[in-house]
Structures are given as structure tokens and as C-alpha cells.
Scaffold this motif. Structure first.
Motif, PDB file in Angstrom:
ATOM      1  N   ASN A   1       0.815  -1.212   0.000  1.00 50.53           N
ATOM      2  CA  ASN A   1       0.000   0.000   0.000  1.00 50.53           C
ATOM      3  C   ASN A   1       0.850   1.265   0.000  1.00 50.53           C
ATOM      4  OD1 ASN A   1      -2.789   0.439  -0.227  1.00 50.53           O
ATOM      5  ND2 ASN A   1      -2.898   1.289   1.841  1.00 50.53           N
ATOM      6  N   ALA A   2       2.174   1.125   0.138  1.00 49.99           N
ATOM      7  CA  ALA A   2       3.070   2.273   0.074  1.00 49.99           C
ATOM      8  C   ALA A   2       3.176   2.758  -1.376  1.00 49.99           C
ATOM      9  CB  ALA A   2       4.441   1.906   0.632  1.00 49.99           C
ATOM     10  N   TYR A   3       3.961   3.820  -1.559  1.00 53.07           N
ATOM     11  CA  TYR A   3       3.999   4.476  -2.870  1.00 53.07           C
ATOM     12  C   TYR A   3       5.314   4.239  -3.613  1.00 53.07           C
ATOM     13  CZ  TYR A   3      -0.105   7.248  -1.477  1.00 53.07           C
ATOM     14  OH  TYR A   3      -1.358   7.649  -1.094  1.00 53.07           O
ATOM     15  N   LEU A   4       5.196   4.235  -4.935  1.00 58.35           N
ATOM     16  CA  LEU A   4       6.325   4.417  -5.842  1.00 58.35           C
ATOM     17  C   LEU A   4       6.072   5.728  -6.566  1.00 58.35           C
ATOM     18  CD1 LEU A   4       6.674   0.822  -7.365  1.00 58.35           C
ATOM     19  CD2 LEU A   4       7.836   1.782  -5.371  1.00 58.35           C
ATOM     20  N   HIS A   5       7.098   6.568  -6.640  1.00 61.66           N
ATOM     21  CA  HIS A   5       6.884   7.918  -7.161  1.00 61.66           C
ATOM     22  C   HIS A   5       8.022   8.332  -8.075  1.00 61.66           C
ATOM     23  CE1 HIS A   5       7.613  12.351  -6.830  1.00 61.66           C
ATOM     24  NE2 HIS A   5       6.344  12.359  -7.190  1.00 61.66           N
TER      25      HIS A   5
ATOM     26  N   GLY B   1       3.512  13.003 -12.015  1.00 57.31           N
ATOM     27  CA  GLY B   1       4.047  13.220 -10.668  1.00 57.31           C
ATOM     28  C   GLY B   1       3.153  12.671  -9.569  1.00 57.31           C
ATOM     29  N   LYS B   2       2.106  11.956  -9.918  1.00 55.72           N
ATOM     30  CA  LYS B   2       1.200  11.395  -8.916  1.00 55.72           C
ATOM     31  C   LYS B   2       1.755  10.081  -8.387  1.00 55.72           C
ATOM     32  CE  LYS B   2      -3.535   9.766  -8.196  1.00 55.72           C
ATOM     33  NZ  LYS B   2      -4.863   9.501  -8.819  1.00 55.72           N
ATOM     34  N   PRO B   3       1.891   9.927  -7.079  1.00 57.07           N
ATOM     35  CA  PRO B   3       2.399   8.671  -6.520  1.00 57.07           C
ATOM     36  C   PRO B   3       1.483   7.505  -6.882  1.00 57.07           C
ATOM     37  CG  PRO B   3       2.360  10.406  -4.853  1.00 57.07           C
ATOM     38  CD  PRO B   3       1.598  10.925  -6.028  1.00 57.07           C
ATOM     39  N   GLN B   4       2.085   6.362  -7.146  1.00 51.82           N
ATOM     40  CA  GLN B   4       1.353   5.150  -7.468  1.00 51.82           C
ATOM     41  C   GLN B   4       1.525   4.133  -6.344  1.00 51.82           C
ATOM     42  OE1 GLN B   4      -0.373   5.119 -10.717  1.00 51.82           O
ATOM     43  NE2 GLN B   4       0.207   7.249 -10.303  1.00 51.82           N
ATOM     44  N   ARG B   5       0.466   3.420  -6.028  1.00 48.53           N
ATOM     45  CA  ARG B   5       0.577   2.374  -5.025  1.00 48.53           C
ATOM     46  C   ARG B   5       1.498   1.265  -5.535  1.00 48.53           C
ATOM     47  NH1 ARG B   5      -1.664   4.052  -0.042  1.00 48.53           N
ATOM     48  NH2 ARG B   5      -3.659   5.099  -0.462  1.00 48.53           N
TER      49      ARG B   5
ATOM     50  N   ARG C   1      -0.132  14.064  13.713  1.00 52.72           N
ATOM     51  CA  ARG C   1      -0.929  12.845  13.675  1.00 52.72           C
ATOM     52  C   ARG C   1      -0.336  11.891  12.638  1.00 52.72           C
ATOM     53  NH1 ARG C   1      -4.890  12.575   9.509  1.00 52.72           N
ATOM     54  NH2 ARG C   1      -4.785  14.396   8.126  1.00 52.72           N
ATOM     55  N   ARG C   2      -0.741  10.627  12.705  1.00 53.12           N
ATOM     56  CA  ARG C   2      -0.218   9.609  11.801  1.00 53.12           C
ATOM     57  C   ARG C   2      -1.086   9.579  10.541  1.00 53.12           C
ATOM     58  NH1 ARG C   2       2.914   5.738  15.348  1.00 53.12           N
ATOM     59  NH2 ARG C   2       2.527   4.076  13.824  1.00 53.12           N
ATOM     60  N   PHE C   3      -0.978  10.650   9.740  1.00 46.02           N
ATOM     61  CA  PHE C   3      -1.829  10.798   8.569  1.00 46.02           C
ATOM     62  C   PHE C   3      -1.586   9.718   7.532  1.00 46.02           C
ATOM     63  CE2 PHE C   3       1.905  13.504   7.913  1.00 46.02           C
ATOM     64  CZ  PHE C   3       2.374  13.012   6.710  1.00 46.02           C
ATOM     65  N   TRP C   4      -0.356   9.160   7.480  1.00 44.82           N
ATOM     66  CA  TRP C   4      -0.052   8.102   6.520  1.00 44.82           C
ATOM     67  C   TRP C   4      -0.921   6.866   6.788  1.00 44.82           C
ATOM     68  CZ3 TRP C   4       3.181  10.389   9.985  1.00 44.82           C
ATOM     69  CH2 TRP C   4       3.551   9.655  11.110  1.00 44.82           C
ATOM     70  N   GLU C   5      -1.281   6.656   8.048  1.00 46.89           N
ATOM     71  CA  GLU C   5      -2.194   5.575   8.379  1.00 46.89           C
ATOM     72  C   GLU C   5      -3.644   6.017   8.218  1.00 46.89           C
ATOM     73  OE1 GLU C   5       0.702   3.515  11.790  1.00 46.89           O
ATOM     74  OE2 GLU C   5      -1.223   4.375  12.362  1.00 46.89           O
ATOM     75  N   GLN C   6      -3.977   7.144   8.821  1.00 50.91           N
ATOM     76  CA  GLN C   6      -5.373   7.595   8.884  1.00 50.91           C
ATOM     77  C   GLN C   6      -5.920   8.007   7.519  1.00 50.91           C
ATOM     78  OE1 GLN C   6      -5.014  10.747  11.749  1.00 50.91           O
ATOM     79  NE2 GLN C   6      -4.363   9.372  13.387  1.00 50.91           N
ATOM     80  N   ASP C   7      -5.082   8.658   6.705  1.00 57.71           N
ATOM     81  CA  ASP C   7      -5.541   9.151   5.400  1.00 57.71           C
ATOM     82  C   ASP C   7      -5.200   8.198   4.257  1.00 57.71           C
ATOM     83  OD1 ASP C   7      -6.154  11.327   6.947  1.00 57.71           O
ATOM     84  OD2 ASP C   7      -4.650  12.664   6.067  1.00 57.71           O
ATOM     85  N   ASP C   8      -4.003   7.597   4.320  1.00 59.43           N
ATOM     86  CA  ASP C   8      -3.480   6.845   3.180  1.00 59.43           C
ATOM     87  C   ASP C   8      -3.457   5.343   3.391  1.00 59.43           C
ATOM     88  OD1 ASP C   8      -2.945   9.314   1.892  1.00 59.43           O
ATOM     89  OD2 ASP C   8      -1.076   9.508   3.008  1.00 59.43           O
ATOM     90  N   GLY C   9      -3.760   4.891   4.597  1.00 55.75           N
ATOM     91  CA  GLY C   9      -3.801   3.452   4.848  1.00 55.75           C
ATOM     92  C   GLY C   9      -2.454   2.770   4.747  1.00 55.75           C
TER      93      GLY C   9
ATOM     94  N   GLY D   1      -2.024   2.469  14.570  1.00 51.33           N
ATOM     95  CA  GLY D   1      -3.350   2.880  14.985  1.00 51.33           C
ATOM     96  C   GLY D   1      -3.390   3.894  16.105  1.00 51.33           C
ATOM     97  N   SER D   2      -2.241   4.368  16.546  1.00 48.53           N
ATOM     98  CA  SER D   2      -2.208   5.354  17.620  1.00 48.53           C
ATOM     99  C   SER D   2      -2.876   6.647  17.168  1.00 48.53           C
ATOM    100  CB  SER D   2      -0.760   5.629  18.030  1.00 48.53           C
ATOM    101  OG  SER D   2      -0.683   6.746  18.886  1.00 48.53           O
TER     102      SER D   2
END
Length: 530
Positions: free
Chosen positions: A153-157, A164-168, A377-385, A408-409
Motif C-alpha cells: 500500500n506504500a507508494y512508488l513515485h 508526478g502522482k504517486p502510485q501504489r 498525527r499519523r496521517f499516513w495511516e489515517q488518510d493513506d492506509g 493505529g495510535s
């Protein structure tokens, strides 16, 4: 589409080999480069026999020095350790809130991280086949947790890829595999493999390609359920009246190849990055802390070595207070095990043989920079999973590492906002710490737009400006190993060396430990035969 300028590091090269040819060929290439051979650790060292009161002065309290001190004292040697810093661990280092460090040139950073948040500026992961590190963690009660290296689920960019849009990762990986599988299936169906593969095996090959590449019944990689099960759905399956999923459209092979993102798919297949990987709970310095407790008062801190002299009877080491106070002092011992990085040792007055001296002077040290960023906040989890793992980019910051702890914090979190090697590392090293952090934010916001809104504070470590290391790790070439490696390993009179630079596992903690165990084994044999 514009041409890409990807930095071809050894890791990128091996990832490319892995993507194109598979893990077996990639491992062979890695071994030939001295990059990722397996550990030779087979268990606790056996130093049987009475050393007769022999004494050893160890220079440096990194992992190599601490392991040597622990094992030599157990074997009956008189041991003392001189360490430049005010703490043990060397490059196995963890930065926490309140820590202060000053780099070469005088720039001082005070770490502003909140409690329980940290950055590992040096080693940050332990491969499962690094049995030496893992065994010492077990023996010393250092708790481990899984370090997530590969996250689909991380990105390749890429700056010029897909606007320039990151791809999963999962999308690029699935589309690349699907396209290759379809091409191979066409080749097989057209009879191009008749001479190499039997008819029966061709049928099995086709079926395996269908499974491996998520091909449809016509052996095509197209939009549909099979592909979406790998790359993800356009609209995910849900519940109730509107729960029906919609499939996603794969990227065309030509666009995928032009993007260059396929170059990064093989990183997780590298032998030294294969899952599972581990990290000590609470920070990488938990292992050296445990070792330092085990050796107790053997370590003298804030001791800057200025001279190493030997004769046929003993070794004398002159040191001064690293804080600049007091007068120089001298310690004497029968033997000296020096684990000081060659980048520092080359500048210290010493009398060793010509071949060892040439070897010490010959090995340059790699440049590397890490930037740690604290967010509200841990936006990479909360917003981007994204829970753990690494995103890759051709921007100068190269890597973004997500924490493999605290999932999940609802509180704050630390990202490894940049992990940089090669030319870009030299560029970042030339900046002030504040400028490095700002650059990491500027580039990182192209992948995570939340950066500027959520950022609180950061810290940036450029290893060529770390006074007690002056670089990240020893850089060996095949030619340098042929000419200098054995000379570096020899017992030179009463002096011998250890550390990651005296190993075929450079930059890894396992290399430092194996080098140390090999050195003290040879030293013990020498003592036993005198």
C-alpha cells in the motif's frame, strides 16, 4: 514522456536485476558485489583455555567493541574499552526527545520529539538471517518486533511519471507482472518454446502464468476481477445495497515501462531486505545498551584516542578527554583491538605495518543522510492506509520510511522523511540541519500533501558530518578487497582491527559482530600459542 535520471546505486541495480530476472539471479549478483551474503554465525564463540592474565585494550564501544569486551572478559582477559562518545553503540544510535548532538562545523541540534518517539539515524532494521545480532538480542533480553520493509500500500513515485502522482506499489507490481505474464503466455501459445519446453510443460507454464499474472481465461491482463484482486478495486467491496465493487483499469505496459517505477519493484526481493525483518522494541540502541550493561565499568567514555603505539612487549594508547578538559592519559595492554572507523583511524598517530597502514588509508566512507520528521498525527495511516513499509521516489530524499510500531495510535508519529545515498547525500550534507529538514518537507509534500499542515519538528543527520564517524560505512570495491582486505584483517604485531569495515557485510551490524568474533578468535589462538 521526459527521460528519467534514477540514481543507479548498488541497491537499485540489484532491484533492477530482481525485477527482470528473479531473486536467484539477483542474489548471485548481490553476493558477487559483496553486498548481501548470508551470515556465517553459528552460535556463541568458544574461547577455551587460560589466557594467563593477558590484557586487551579495545578502542571503540560500538557493537564490535562491546561484543569483544563481553566475550574476552568471559574468557578471562583483562579488558578495558576507550570510547570517544558519552554513550555506547557507535552507529547503532537512536535519537529521542531531549537529545543534543553537534556535528562537524558546529551546528547543534536538540531533538524535539515527544516521549516514546524516536529516529534511528544509523541501522534501522535487522534481516532474519543476521543470526549474530538476533542471538545477542536473545541472550541479553532485548525484545524484538517485526519491521515492515515491503508494504503493497506504500507508494512508488517518479517526478515525471504519471504526472508526478504517486502510485501504489501494489498497482505497479500487479500491472508489471500481469503484462509480463501476458507476453510470456503469447510466446508459449505461439509455439516459440517448442524446443525448450515440452507440450505438457507448456500447458503447466500457461496455467502458472495465469495464476502469477492474474490473467483472464484468454491469458490477457485486462480490467476485471482477477486484476483488481491484485492491484485493488476502483470501488472496494462493501456492504448493503451499494456494496458492489467496481474493477480498476490497469496501466498500459508502454506507460509503465516509460515511468521507470518498475526499477524499484525488486527491492524487497533483495536477500538482505526480505521479510520478515526485525527491530528492537524502543529503538536500535537497545542492543548496545544491553551490551554496555553487561560489560559494566569496562568502558571509559569521553576518551578521544590520539596515539596508538606498539613494541614487541605491549601497546600504549594515548587519549584525551573528548570534551577538551584535563591532560592526556595513557593506557597499556598486551594487545589492542581497534574498532575505530577507518575514516577516523587514518588520522590517528599509530605505528602499524606499511600494508595495514595503506589499507587503512585506502577505504573511503559512504555518504548518507537521514531526516526524521515529527507530525501531529499519523496521517499516513489515517488518510493513506499505510502501516509500516517504505515508499520510494526519484526525488532527492529517495526513501520515506513509515514506523513499524504504534500502529493505529491517535497521537503523534515520526516518519523517516529521507534516507539518502549517493550524490544527493553529498548535496544534503552541504546544507544546514534546518535546510535539510526543510528540503525533506518540500520534497515529501509532493507525495504526502499533508506534510506542511501536520509538521511539528525534525532532525537531520548527515553522516559525513558526524565527528566520531565521518561517514556512514566503509565502501569496498572488488579491486580494493583484492589489494587491501587481507592486510586489514591481519594481526599487525599486537594490533588488530574489527568493525563493519572489516567484513563482507559492510554497513550492517551483523558485519561488525562477525568481524569482532573472528578477530578475537584469532587473537585468542595467538595468545594460546605464545
Amino acid at each position: 514522456m521526459a527521460k528519467h535520471s534514477w540514481a543507479m546505486s548498488r541497491r537499485h541495480l540489484l532491484g533492477l536485476i530482481g525485477a527482470a530476472a528473479g531473486s536467484t539471479v539477483m542474489y548471485q549478483a548481490a553476493a558477487s558485489l559483496g553486498f548481501a551474503p548470508g551470515s556465517t554465525y553459528t552460535g556463541p564463540i568458544d574461547l577455551t583455555g587460560d589466557p594467563g592474565g593477558a590484557s586487551v585494550v579495545i578502542l571503540g564501544a560500538g557493537l564490535a567493541g562491546l561484543v569483544a569486551a563481553l566475550e574476552l572478559r568471559r574468557a578471562g582477559y583483562k579488558v578495558q574499552v576507550l570510547e570517544y562518545r558519552d554513550r555506547a553503540g557507535g552507529r547503532s544510535w537512536t535519537l529521542r526527545g531531549g537529545d543534543v548532538f553537534t556535528e562537524l562545523g558546529g551546528a547543534t541540534q536538540k531533538v524535539g520529539f515527544d516521549e516514546d518517539l524516536y529516529l534511528n539515524p544509523g541501522p534501522w532494521r535487522i534481516p532474519s538471517h543476521h543470526r549474530g545480532v538476533l542471538d545477542y538480542c536473545t541472550r541479553l533480553g532485548v525484545s524484538l518486533e517485526v519491521f515492515t520493509q515491503v508494504n503493497h500500500n506504500a507508494y512508488l513515485h517518479g517526478r515525471n511519471a504519471f504526472g508526478g502522482k504517486p502510485q501504489r506499489f501494489r498497482e505497479v507490481n500487479s500491472d508489471y507482472r500481469g503484462a509480463v505474464a501476458e507476453l510470456l503466455a503469447k510466446t508459449t501459445q505461439q509455439g516459440k518454446l517448442d524446443e525448450a519446453v515440452s507440450k505438457e510443460d507448456q500447458e503447466k507454464l500457461l496455467e502458472s502464468l495465469r495464476h502469477w499474472g492474474a490473467l483472464d481465461e484468454d491469458f490477457k491482463y485486462v480490467q476485471g476481477h482477477e486484476a483488481s484482486e491484485r492491484r485493488g478495486f476502483q470501488t472496494a467491496p462493501g456492504g448493503g445495497l451499494h456494496g458492489k465493487p467496481t474493477t480498476s483499469k490497469p496501466v498500459a505496459l508502454s506507460d509503465l515501462l516509460r515511468s521507470g517505477l518498475w526499477r524499484l519493484l525488486g527491492n524487497g526481493d533483495l536477500y538482505d531486505l526480505q521479510q520478515p525483518m526485525f527491530q528492537p522494541v524502543g529503538g536500535m540502541d537497545m542492543l548496545p545498551r544491553a551490551l554496555a550493561r553487561a560489560v559494566g565499568d569496562l568502558v571509559r567514555y569521553n576518551a578521544k584516542v590520539t596515539s596508538i603505539q606498539q613494541d614487541s612487549h605491549e601497546v600504549k594508547v594515548v587519549y584525551e578527554n573528548a570534551q577538551g578538559s584535563g591532560t592526556p592519559a595513557t593506557v597499556s595492554a598486551d594487545w589492542c583491538l581497534c574498532t575505530i572507523p577507518l575514516s577516523i583511524l587514518s588520522q590517528i598517530d599509530k605505528n602499524v605495518g606499511t600494508e595495514m597502514n595503506r589499507a587503512i588509508d585506502a577505504i573511503p566512507y559512504a555518504s548518507s543522510v537521514k531526516v526524521g520528521l515529527q507530525f501531529k498525527r499519523r496521517f499516513w495511516e489515517q488518510d493513506d492506509g499505510i502501516y509500516g513499509g517504505v515508499s520510494y521516489t526519484d526525488l532527492p530524499l529517495q526513501h520515506i520510511g513509515y514506523p513499524s510500531t504504534g500502529y493505529g495510535s491517535s497521537g503523534k508519529g515520526i516518519l523517516l522523511g529521507a534516507y539518502i545515498w549517493g550524490p544527493h547525500a553529498y548535496e544534503f550534507t552541504g546544507l544546514t540541519p534546518e535546510e535539510r529538514v526543510e528540503r525533506a518537507l518540500e520534497f515529501g509534500a509532493q507525495i504526502h500533501p499533508q506534510y506542511h499542515k501536520e509538521f511539528e519538528n525534525g532532525v537531520a543527520v548527515a553522516w559525513h558530518r558526524v565527528p566520531w564517524s565521518l561517514g556512514c560505512a566503509g565502501m569496498w570495491t572488488e579491486e580494493a578487497r583484492k589489494e587491501h582486505y587481507e592486510h586489514l584483517c591481519q594481526i599487525d604485531g599486537r594490533i588488530l582491527l574489527a568493525g563493519e569495515h572489516v567484513s563482507y557485510l559492510p554497513a550492517w551490524q551483523e558485519g561488525a559482530i562477525l568481524s569482532s568474533l573472528d578477530a578475537i578468535s584469532r587473537l585468542h589462538r595467538r595468545v594460546m600459542t605464545r
